[in-house]
Design a protein around this motif. Structure first.
Motif, mmCIF file in Angstrom:
data_model
loop_
_atom_site.group_PDB
_atom_site.id
_atom_site.type_symbol
_atom_site.label_atom_id
_atom_site.label_comp_id
_atom_site.label_asym_id
_atom_site.label_seq_id
_atom_site.Cartn_x
_atom_site.Cartn_y
_atom_site.Cartn_z
ATOM 1 N N UNK A 26 16.320 -13.600 2.558
ATOM 2 C CA UNK A 26 15.520 -14.225 3.837
ATOM 3 C C UNK A 26 15.469 -13.485 5.353
ATOM 4 N N UNK A 27 16.670 -12.551 4.932
ATOM 5 C CA UNK A 27 17.016 -11.790 6.428
ATOM 6 C C UNK A 27 15.985 -10.391 5.900
ATOM 7 N N UNK A 28 16.154 -9.937 4.641
ATOM 8 C CA UNK A 28 15.975 -8.156 4.352
ATOM 9 C C UNK A 28 13.664 -8.475 4.246
ATOM 10 N N UNK A 29 14.239 -10.098 3.842
ATOM 11 C CA UNK A 29 12.716 -9.797 4.223
ATOM 12 C C UNK A 29 11.697 -9.508 5.428
ATOM 13 N N UNK A 30 12.738 -10.646 6.304
ATOM 14 C CA UNK A 30 12.450 -10.884 7.551
ATOM 15 C C UNK A 30 12.589 -9.619 8.463
ATOM 16 N N UNK A 31 13.594 -8.695 7.975
ATOM 17 C CA UNK A 31 13.675 -8.014 8.799
ATOM 18 C C UNK A 31 12.948 -6.731 8.652
ATOM 19 N N UNK A 32 13.322 -6.149 7.255
ATOM 20 C CA UNK A 32 13.030 -4.870 6.033
ATOM 21 C C UNK A 32 11.431 -4.260 6.959
ATOM 22 N N UNK A 33 11.665 -3.410 7.789
ATOM 23 C CA UNK A 33 10.194 -2.811 8.358
ATOM 24 C C UNK A 33 9.226 -3.033 7.646
ATOM 25 N N UNK A 34 9.082 -2.627 6.224
ATOM 26 C CA UNK A 34 8.098 -2.357 5.182
ATOM 27 C C UNK A 34 7.450 -3.815 5.294
ATOM 28 N N UNK A 35 8.403 -4.772 4.679
ATOM 29 C CA UNK A 35 7.671 -6.170 4.537
ATOM 30 C C UNK A 35 7.430 -6.298 5.799
ATOM 31 N N UNK A 36 7.666 -6.172 6.727
ATOM 32 C CA UNK A 36 6.918 -6.703 8.377
ATOM 33 C C UNK A 36 5.584 -6.065 8.329
ATOM 34 N N UNK A 37 4.967 -4.796 8.232
ATOM 35 C CA UNK A 37 4.006 -4.346 7.771
ATOM 36 C C UNK A 37 3.125 -4.581 6.341
ATOM 37 N N UNK A 38 3.749 -5.756 5.867
ATOM 38 C CA UNK A 38 2.960 -6.001 4.870
ATOM 39 C C UNK A 38 2.474 -7.622 5.386
ATOM 40 N N UNK A 39 3.246 -8.216 5.921
ATOM 41 C CA UNK A 39 3.465 -9.334 6.727
ATOM 42 C C UNK A 39 2.125 -9.981 7.714
ATOM 43 N N UNK A 40 0.645 -10.775 7.555
ATOM 44 C CA UNK A 40 -0.482 -11.256 8.360
ATOM 45 C C UNK A 40 0.242 -11.340 9.349
ATOM 46 N N UNK A 41 -1.014 -11.016 10.748
ATOM 47 C CA UNK A 41 -0.398 -11.319 11.956
ATOM 48 C C UNK A 41 -0.793 -12.974 11.984
#
Ligand code: SF4
Length: 113
Positions: A26-41
């Motif tokens: 969960x930490x990787x999914x939340x804090x990884x910048x590449x993942x954050x860029x992929x998340x919807x607003x």
């Protein structure tokens, strides 16, 4: 005869192990910048966002409904923000699976320590 305490202890251990295994992911999914860029607003139709009065621009907060709000309070200086300083959209602990505006605000705002 079944010993309920043993079963409870075993289940707690299993839950603890599963939780411990899930947290780094969960930490990787939340804090990884590449993942954050992929998340919807975070959408204004999100029920939690509505309940917490989330807005993308802190200067648009309803002052009458939130008399303690100040325009200097924004997601970028909230203790619950995650991700990288300076990013326009960042994950928030309250809204998993989405990103919030760095200039946003909600009723859960609390200053960074
Ligand atoms: Fe923004 Fe903080 Fe509310 Fe999250 S909890 S939306 S970071 S003000």
């Amino acid at each position: 005869m079944k010993q309920p305490n043993t079963l409870t202890r075993r289940k707690l251990l299993q839950l603890g192990t599963a939780t411990a295994a899930a947290l780094p992911i969960a930490h990787i999914l939340i804090t990884n910048p590449a993942q954050a860029d992929d998340l919807p607003h975070l959408g204004s139709d999100n029920p939690t966002a509505v309940a917490l009065g989330y807005v993308e621009d802190t200067t648009t907060v309803d002052k009458a409904a939130n008399p303690r709000h100040e325009d200097t309070q924004m997601c970028s200086n909230c203790t619950l923000i995650q991700g990288n300083d300076g990013d326009e959209w960042r994950p928030c602990a309250i809204f998993p699976g989405t990103v919030v505006s760095a200039n946003g605000w909600c009723k859960s705002w609390a200053p960074k320590a």
